[in-house]
Design a protein around this motif. Structure first.
Motif, short mmCIF file in Angstrom:
data_model
loop_
_atom_site.label_atom_id
_atom_site.label_comp_id
_atom_site.label_asym_id
_atom_site.label_seq_id
_atom_site.Cartn_x
_atom_site.Cartn_y
_atom_site.Cartn_z
N PHE A 111 0.83 -1.20 0.00
CA PHE A 111 0.00 0.00 0.00
C PHE A 111 0.87 1.25 0.00
O PHE A 111 0.57 2.24 -0.68
CB PHE A 111 -0.93 0.00 1.20
N GLY A 112 1.95 1.22 0.76
CA GLY A 112 2.84 2.38 0.79
C GLY A 112 3.49 2.66 -0.55
O GLY A 112 3.68 3.82 -0.92
N GLN A 113 3.80 1.60 -1.28
CA GLN A 113 4.38 1.77 -2.61
C GLN A 113 3.35 2.30 -3.61
O GLN A 113 3.66 3.11 -4.47
CB GLN A 113 4.94 0.43 -3.11
N GLU A 117 1.50 9.31 -1.78
CA GLU A 117 0.95 10.51 -1.17
C GLU A 117 0.37 10.25 0.23
O GLU A 117 -0.05 11.18 0.93
CB GLU A 117 -0.14 11.10 -2.07
N ALA A 118 0.35 8.99 0.64
CA ALA A 118 -0.20 8.62 1.96
C ALA A 118 0.85 8.81 3.04
O ALA A 118 1.90 8.15 3.02
CB ALA A 118 -0.70 7.18 1.94
N GLY A 119 0.57 9.69 3.99
CA GLY A 119 1.47 9.88 5.13
C GLY A 119 1.21 8.87 6.22
O GLY A 119 2.09 8.59 7.04
N ILE A 206 0.03 15.07 10.75
CA ILE A 206 0.46 14.62 9.41
C ILE A 206 -0.57 15.02 8.36
O ILE A 206 -0.21 15.51 7.28
CB ILE A 206 0.66 13.09 9.42
N GLN A 207 -1.85 14.87 8.69
CA GLN A 207 -2.90 15.24 7.74
C GLN A 207 -2.90 16.75 7.47
O GLN A 207 -3.06 17.19 6.33
CB GLN A 207 -4.26 14.79 8.27
N ARG A 208 -2.73 17.54 8.51
CA ARG A 208 -2.73 19.00 8.35
C ARG A 208 -1.58 19.47 7.47
O ARG A 208 -1.66 20.53 6.84
CB ARG A 208 -2.61 19.68 9.72
N GLU A 212 -2.01 12.51 2.80
CA GLU A 212 -3.29 11.80 2.84
C GLU A 212 -3.25 10.71 3.92
O GLU A 212 -2.21 10.12 4.19
CB GLU A 212 -3.58 11.16 1.48
N ILE A 213 -4.43 10.46 4.50
CA ILE A 213 -4.59 9.39 5.49
C ILE A 213 -5.60 8.39 4.93
O ILE A 213 -6.70 8.79 4.54
CB ILE A 213 -5.08 9.94 6.85
#
Length: 342
Positions: A111-113, A117-119, A206-208, A212-213
């Motif tokens: 999923f990370g790969q 854009e996902a923090g 992280i979201q702020r 993306e979460i």
């Protein structure tokens, strides 16, 4: 550097930790990336350290098992230590009562790969209950870090003000180090601190920052829920801590100019919802779920005043401590002045 670090913050887990480590030893589909495991011992007084040493003696070198001690008590401090010690680009947090599926690490990496854009992204978390939960338990399941948002991955949109819990959460180390303060406001030191939600505070930072979460159902975790965690006293205490922390989480999610307007709006809405709840249940103490909902509404209403009082109490204590240090240093200063006088 490695691709994934699995971090296990723990306290007195000699009975719980072995099953988590056994599950990690059985992970599959990890041949095409590198990973490691870090157990962060948060001042355990039992045989947790010895358990880790015993596992290390027979552990595969493919995914090294490390041990580190964090002496400052609190889950927030243990997580921060894990991030600092981790060599992984991605850091997956498992509590010592979280049992991951055999493909959890592989799913976290994949999923990370696929989502650079996902923090951060959370797992699907199912409950393994020692006893049957009460009727309507789903209404409060989230307070025990149980999450099921369906079979499809989905984005936690900022406007909905919902975030995944720290259990089963994967974060990008780059995002955490850049945007999560080393000392959070909600430094969780147990129920006696009367605060919680420090994991949400970290993820919200992280979201702020623009990351993306996400929710990733391919990462499945089973949370062990013993009998005592369904008892009324425990649930009320847990939910009270969440409610008392709520004002900080709410304000953190807003821009500075929005906060003066949001404060009275939240206050009036919490009061309205509490009054409607009291009218509906008329003080019925037999309904456990209703009692939990009532406690959340009441503690949320109190939250801004509770946090305001504690903030200035801590500030006052810090000033007193600093003044005491200055006073204590005076004899030394006088001695040095005398000794250097002509």
């Amino acid at each position: 550097m490695v691709d994934v670090t699995v971090a296990i913050p723990t306290f007195n887990s000699e009975k719980r930790l072995p099953e988590v480590l056994d599950r990690l030893r059985e992970q599959i589909n990890t041949e095409h990336f590198s990973w490691e495991i870090i157990v962060v011992d948060n001042n355990s007084t039992d045989k947790t350290a010895k358990i880790v040493q015993e596992y290390q003696a027979n552990w595969s070198e493919v995914a090294p098992l490390h041990y580190t001690l964090e002496v400052e008590q609190g889950a927030a401090f243990a997580r921060q230590r894990a991030v600092e010690e981790a060599r992984g680009t991605l850091i997956g947090f498992l509590d010592d009562d979280n049992l991951p599926d055999s493909n959890w690490v592989a799913a976290a990496y994949a999923f990370g790969q696929a989502h650079p854009e996902a923090g951060a992204y959370g797992s699907q978390i199912q409950g393994n209950f020692e006893i049957e939960p009460p009727e309507n338990f789903k209404k409060i399941a989230c307070f025990l870090a149980l999450v099921d948002r369906g079979a499809e991955a989905s984005l936690y949109e900022p406007r909905k003000k919902i975030l995944p819990p720290g259990a089963g959460l994967v974060v990008r180390k780059q995002a955490w180090l850049a945007y999560v303060p080393k000392r959070l406001v909600l430094n969780h030191k147990g129920r006696e601190a009367k605060l919680a939600s420090e994991d949400l505070e970290a993820t919200l930072h992280i979201q702020r920052a623009g990351w993306e979460i996400w929710y990733n159902p391919e990462m499945r975790v089973y949370h062990q829920i013993p009998r005592w965690r369904l008892e009324k006293d425990y649930l009320i205490s847990l939910i009270r801590c969440v409610g008392l922390s709520r004002y900080h989480i709410r304000m953190l999610g807003l821009k500075n100019w929005q906060r003066p307007v949001a404060f009275p709006a939240y206050l009036l809405n919490d009061l309205r919802r509490l009054m409607l709840h009291l009218i509906k249940y008329r003080g019925d103490q037999r309904d456990l779920i209703a009692a939990c909902e009532r406690e959340l509404l009441l503690s949320s209403l109190i939250s801004p005043f509770f946090l305001f009082k504690n903030k200035y109490l801590e500030l006052g204590q810090a000033k007193i401590f600093g003044l005491r240090e200055d006073i204590n240093s005076l004899p030394g200063l006088v001695d040095r002045k005398v000794s250097t006088a002509p």
